[in-house]
Design an enzyme around this catalytic site. Structure first.
Site, PDB file in Angstrom:
ATOM      1  N   SER A 188      -6.515   0.329  -2.523  1.00 24.32           N
ATOM      2  CA  SER A 188      -7.263  -0.670  -3.344  1.00 24.32           C
ATOM      3  C   SER A 188      -6.938  -0.927  -4.454  1.00 24.32           C
ATOM      4  CB  SER A 188      -8.797  -0.268  -3.160  1.00 24.32           C
ATOM      5  OG  SER A 188      -9.429  -0.187  -1.854  1.00 24.32           O
TER       6      SER A 188
ATOM      7  N   THR B 116       0.776  -1.342   0.053  1.00 26.32           N
ATOM      8  CA  THR B 116      -0.014  -0.007   0.178  1.00 26.32           C
ATOM      9  C   THR B 116       0.771   1.251  -0.044  1.00 26.32           C
ATOM     10  OG1 THR B 116      -1.691  -1.239   1.121  1.00 26.32           O
ATOM     11  CG2 THR B 116      -1.793   1.245   1.327  1.00 26.32           C
TER      12      THR B 116
ATOM     13  N   GLU C   2      -6.191  -6.310   3.413  1.00 27.63           N
ATOM     14  CA  GLU C   2      -6.344  -7.637   2.750  1.00 27.63           C
ATOM     15  C   GLU C   2      -7.529  -7.472   1.980  1.00 27.63           C
ATOM     16  OE1 GLU C   2      -3.162  -8.711   2.195  1.00 27.63           O
ATOM     17  OE2 GLU C   2      -4.285 -10.312   1.622  1.00 27.63           O
TER      18      GLU C   2
ATOM     19  N   ARG D 264     -25.547 -11.447  35.144  1.00 24.78           N
ATOM     20  CA  ARG D 264     -26.192 -10.222  34.996  1.00 24.78           C
ATOM     21  C   ARG D 264     -27.737 -10.441  35.135  1.00 24.78           C
ATOM     22  NH1 ARG D 264     -25.499  -4.929  36.448  1.00 24.78           N
ATOM     23  NH2 ARG D 264     -26.799  -3.528  35.190  1.00 24.78           N
TER      24      ARG D 264
ATOM     25  N   TRP E  29       0.902   2.470   5.983  1.00 22.52           N
ATOM     26  CA  TRP E  29       0.161   1.459   6.929  1.00 22.52           C
ATOM     27  C   TRP E  29       0.672   0.103   6.652  1.00 22.52           C
ATOM     28  CZ3 TRP E  29      -2.838   5.275   8.411  1.00 22.52           C
ATOM     29  CH2 TRP E  29      -3.420   6.027   7.407  1.00 22.52           C
ATOM     30  N   ILE E  30       2.052   0.114   6.901  1.00 29.76           N
ATOM     31  CA  ILE E  30       2.697  -1.323   6.988  1.00 29.76           C
ATOM     32  C   ILE E  30       2.798  -2.010   8.319  1.00 29.76           C
ATOM     33  CG2 ILE E  30       4.727  -2.649   5.839  1.00 29.76           C
ATOM     34  CD1 ILE E  30       2.873  -0.976   3.907  1.00 29.76           C
TER      35      ILE E  30
HETATM   36  C1  LIG Z   1      -3.811  -1.055  10.800  1.00 28.86           C
HETATM   37  C2  LIG Z   1      -3.501  -1.448   9.327  1.00 28.86           C
HETATM   38  C3  LIG Z   1      -2.513  -2.287   8.682  1.00 28.86           C
HETATM   39  C4  LIG Z   1      -2.278  -2.688   7.371  1.00 28.86           C
HETATM   40  N1  LIG Z   1      -1.201  -3.366   7.110  1.00 28.86           N
HETATM   41  C5  LIG Z   1      -0.676  -3.447   5.886  1.00 28.86           C
HETATM   42  C6  LIG Z   1       0.359  -4.150   5.294  1.00 28.86           C
HETATM   43  O1  LIG Z   1       1.098  -4.781   6.154  1.00 28.86           O
HETATM   44  N2  LIG Z   1       0.797  -4.163   4.102  1.00 28.86           N
HETATM   45  C7  LIG Z   1      -0.006  -3.352   2.998  1.00 28.86           C
HETATM   46  O2  LIG Z   1       0.554  -3.298   1.885  1.00 28.86           O
HETATM   47  N3  LIG Z   1      -1.031  -2.463   3.397  1.00 28.86           N
HETATM   48  C8  LIG Z   1      -1.176  -2.698   4.781  1.00 28.86           C
HETATM   49  N4  LIG Z   1      -2.564  -1.819   5.204  1.00 28.86           N
HETATM   50  C9  LIG Z   1      -3.181  -1.119   3.966  1.00 28.86           C
HETATM   51  C10 LIG Z   1      -4.731  -1.697   3.862  1.00 28.86           C
HETATM   52  O3  LIG Z   1      -4.491  -2.959   2.997  1.00 28.86           O
HETATM   53  C11 LIG Z   1      -5.360  -0.704   2.850  1.00 28.86           C
HETATM   54  O4  LIG Z   1      -5.718   0.467   3.893  1.00 28.86           O
HETATM   55  C12 LIG Z   1      -6.554  -1.136   2.404  1.00 28.86           C
HETATM   56  O5  LIG Z   1      -6.256  -1.937   0.992  1.00 28.86           O
HETATM   57  C13 LIG Z   1      -7.538   0.152   1.644  1.00 28.86           C
HETATM   58  O6  LIG Z   1      -6.761   1.051   1.212  1.00 28.86           O
HETATM   59  P1  LIG Z   1      -6.801   2.507   1.309  1.00 28.86           P
HETATM   60  O7  LIG Z   1      -6.641   2.649   2.711  1.00 28.86           O
HETATM   61  O8  LIG Z   1      -5.885   3.172   0.445  1.00 28.86           O
HETATM   62  O9  LIG Z   1      -8.492   2.954   0.912  1.00 28.86           O
HETATM   63  P2  LIG Z   1      -9.071   3.253  -0.413  1.00 28.86           P
HETATM   64  O10 LIG Z   1      -8.493   2.199  -1.379  1.00 28.86           O
HETATM   65  O11 LIG Z   1      -8.664   4.663  -0.816  1.00 28.86           O
HETATM   66  O12 LIG Z   1     -10.501   3.087  -0.068  1.00 28.86           O
HETATM   67  C14 LIG Z   1     -11.469   3.945   0.546  1.00 28.86           C
HETATM   68  C15 LIG Z   1     -12.627   3.269   0.757  1.00 28.86           C
HETATM   69  O13 LIG Z   1     -13.094   3.558  -0.618  1.00 28.86           O
HETATM   70  C16 LIG Z   1     -13.734   2.203  -1.167  1.00 28.86           C
HETATM   71  N5  LIG Z   1     -13.241   2.192  -2.568  1.00 28.86           N
HETATM   72  C17 LIG Z   1     -12.111   1.899  -2.706  1.00 28.86           C
HETATM   73  N6  LIG Z   1     -12.113   1.439  -4.426  1.00 28.86           N
HETATM   74  C18 LIG Z   1     -13.378   1.292  -4.588  1.00 28.86           C
HETATM   75  C19 LIG Z   1     -13.974   1.105  -5.919  1.00 28.86           C
HETATM   76  N7  LIG Z   1     -13.397   1.000  -7.099  1.00 28.86           N
HETATM   77  N8  LIG Z   1     -15.464   1.060  -5.907  1.00 28.86           N
HETATM   78  C20 LIG Z   1     -15.990   1.276  -4.725  1.00 28.86           C
HETATM   79  N9  LIG Z   1     -15.420   1.617  -3.524  1.00 28.86           N
HETATM   80  C21 LIG Z   1     -14.245   1.554  -3.662  1.00 28.86           C
HETATM   81  C22 LIG Z   1     -13.244   1.243  -0.177  1.00 28.86           C
HETATM   82  O14 LIG Z   1     -13.784  -0.067   0.047  1.00 28.86           O
HETATM   83  C23 LIG Z   1     -12.989   2.074   1.080  1.00 28.86           C
HETATM   84  O15 LIG Z   1     -14.389   1.944   1.877  1.00 28.86           O
HETATM   85  C24 LIG Z   1      -2.974  -1.944   6.194  1.00 28.86           C
HETATM   86  C25 LIG Z   1      -3.815  -0.797   6.780  1.00 28.86           C
HETATM   87  C26 LIG Z   1      -4.120  -0.414   8.053  1.00 28.86           C
HETATM   88  C27 LIG Z   1      -5.205   0.431   8.258  1.00 28.86           C
END
Ligand SMILES: Cc1cc2nc3c(=O)[nH]c(=O)nc-3n(C[C@H](O)[C@H](O)[C@H](O)COP(=O)(O)OP(=O)(O)OC[C@H]3O[C@@H](n4cnc5c(N)ncnc54)[C@H](O)[C@@H]3O)c2cc1C
Length: 565
Positions: free
Chosen positions: A147, A141, A384, A284, A176-177
């Protein structure tokens, strides 16, 4: 060189752990963490937002050796299969999902190596996990690529010497790794000239730094940081598989497996919260009797969630069995992994929320733990693959099957479910699947999946329908004594059948009412397709199938509270 399109379990010929080793590992895990980090300490660490790195290292090293489950035997591990890993991940999640995330990050981080590494790379990096207990982090990420990993901006520029690429300069940022600040090795996805490519980086390489840990809503025992990559010189030998451009494919290929593990986190978190609510409600007393004796309490806050979790478990176990049989090769079970994760994590999240409600005001305080579980399990619907991305994955794949089979896909599945019999919920599961066939067909004729919202809602309904059928199969297998040997055995066949009947009725009701709503909602007023769908949905049969629901809910409540019916 092995380019390795195999899954983890296929690399061990589907052997996995023997049952005794698995049972021992599950028991040791709980004992070890309870001793090293009693619940009071876990609550303190959560409050202070601290990752207990020394405990993570002890768990992934000589003292416990849980990492060995995830490493193939050829490289010094136990060669656990997907089923073993699911059981271990659920057990970890019962204890703490943050800790589970830290431990699992090594398996996730080394997955690109398992899938795409050369033999030498596997021996080196997987061997170090097994022998030295090194921790991995998985860096996919980015700030602007979540995503949609295709939008990644981290670059890998080749450095040539005498016409040979000897190294790459990596520039970019990862966001967010998990284990970002504590890992020893990092798999980092970067854009090379040949396309997205995985590189293995070592902690401390010049130009490679990490940010301070994020101040998170939950999983506060897990270390999460950004990674900064400024001209990091990485040897060409650290390109996973020694070939550029396979990164996204390799990332996709492991989803059938990795998403099952996050599904297991949803099951562990959800069940831990429900177990606490069950215990609380037995002592309870309100209105003169324990809460456990109040139907309006148990059936809404406990039983409904138990049924949802067990429906998800059925799908997790079926998919894990298929992964272990080698079906997941080349990403063949990505949709199944998506259904398992979507259902288990949404169920876990809902169960934890209900457990707070079940504790009343006490549930809203830190001391009763369910508040922490709710914050922890929340991440499972995000990392994931978010639930919305999973809905899309599920809907797109099953939509294609509907089209290719001219509507026969779910009708055939419905016949198979009906053949299991009403006793295990097969009849109601069949109504859900027949309903899916009718709703998908209406969407095809009306070209309604042009609306993304309709497509994603179909993904949700499909997941419910398929899990209903899966749970009916599981209940049937339990009755016939053919459950997989390593299957969870909390419920006896009679209880599992009642749980399946409860869930299948719910799924049938949901498919017909929501399916009708989205079709009618996407069509103009008065469109004849709407009454035609109402007829095809067999609403009378779905209503009739609800008969006996209260008796089954009562029965499941009695089982959960270990009391005579
Ligand atoms: C605590 C934590 C640990 C993590 N660990 C890791 C890790 O070890 N390694 C790693 O690589 N990543 C990691 N991540 C990242 C995680 O995998 C991403 O946060 C996740 O894939 C979502 O990406 P984003 O946060 O950029 O959200 P976005 O992709 O921007 O999504 C935001 C919202 O929009 C929605 N959305 C996105 N695209 C679409 C679409 N095409 N149509 C409709 N809705 C959509 C999503 O469902 C979500 O509700 C971690 C995140 C957190 C918070």
């Amino acid at each position: 060189m092995t380019t390795g399109t195999a899954t983890r379990s296929a690399t061990t010929n589907g052997v996995g752990l023997d049952q005794e080793t698995l049972t021992l590992m599950l028991a040791s895990l709980r004992d070890f963490v309870d001793a090293a980090l009693p619940i009071e300490r876990r609550l303190e660490l959560d409050h202070d937002d601290v990752c207990p790195e020394e405990v993570v290292r002890a768990m992934c090293g000589d003292q416990l050796g849980v990492q060995l489950v995830f490493v193939p035997e050829a490289y010094g591990g136990f060669g656990g299969g997907a089923f073993d890993s699911y059981r271990v991940c659920e057990c970890l999640a019962h204890i703490d999902i943050g800790l589970a995330t830290s431990v699992f990050a090594t398996a996730l981080g080394s997955d690109p190596v398992v899938i795409g590494g050369t033999e030498d790379q596997k021996s080196d990096w997987l061997g170090r996990i097994a022998e030295q207990g090194v921790l991995f982090a998985y860096g996919a990420t980015e700030p602007d690529a979540g995503s949609d990993l295709g939008a990644l901006r981290t670059t890998a520029t080749p450095v040539a010497s005498d016409g040979q690429v000897t190294a790459y300069r990596i520039n970019g940022r990862k966001q967010w790794i998990s284990n970002g600040g504590i890992a020893d090795l990092y798999t980092v996805l970067a854009l090379a000239p040949g396309g997205p490519t995985w590189f293995v980086l070592e902690k401390g390489m010049p130009g490679f730094t990490t940010a301070k840990p994020e101040d998170k809503h939950g999983i506060r025992l897990s270390n999460t940081t950004a990674l900064f990559l400024d001209d990091v010189l990485v040897p060409a030998a650290n390109v996973v598989g020694l070939i550029e451009g396979n990164g996204l494919v390799q990332a996709q290929q492991v989803f059938g497996y990795t998403r099952l593990m996050v599904a297991a986190f949803g099951l562990g978190g959800g069940w831990e919260a429900l177990n606490r609510a069950i215990a609380y409600s037995q002592t309870r007393v309100q209105g003169g009797t324990p809460l456990a004796r109040k139907q309006g309490y148990t059936h809404k806050l406990i039983v409904a969630h138990a049924a949802r979790l067990e429906a998800a478990r059925a799908f997790v176990e079926e998919t894990a069995t298929r992964v272990d049989a080698g079906e997941g090769v080349d990403g063949g079970l990505n949709t199944e992994g998506a259904i398992a994760k979507y259902m288990a994590t949404e169920a876990g999240n809902a169960a934890a929320d209900a457990a707070i409600q079940a504790h009343g005001g006490y549930g809203y305080t830190r001391e009763y733990v369910v508040e922490k579980i709710k914050r922890d399990v929340r991440i499972t619907t995000i990392y994931e693959g978010t639930s919305e991305i999973l809905e899309m994955t599920i809907a797109r794949d099953r939509w294609q099957r509907h089209l290719k089979t001219m509507g026969e896909h779910y009708r055939a599945a419905a016949r198979a479910a009906a053949a299991l019999g009403a006793g295990v919920g097969g009849d109601a599961a069949a109504l859900a699947l027949d309903g899916l066939a009718a709703v998908l067909e209406s969407c095809r004729v009306g070209r309604l999946t042009r609306n993304q919202h309709v497509l994603l809602r179909l993904g949700e309904l499909i997941a419910h329908g398929e899990c209903a059928a899966s749970l009916a199969r599981r209940a049937s297998a339990a009755a016939n004594g053919t459950l997989p040997p390593k299957a969870d055995r909390r419920f006896d066949p009679d209880a599992l059948a009642a749980i399946s009947r409860v869930y299948a009725r719910d799924a049938a009701q949901k498919v017909v009412s929501d399916g009708m709503r989205w079709v009618a909602g996407a069509l103009p007023a008065g469109d004849p397709a709407v009454p035609a769908l109402a007829e095809a949905l067999r609403l009378d049969a779905v209503r009739a199938a609800q008969a006996g629901l209260l008796d089954d809910l009562d029965h499941v409540a009695d089982v959960l509270y270990a009391r005579a019916s």
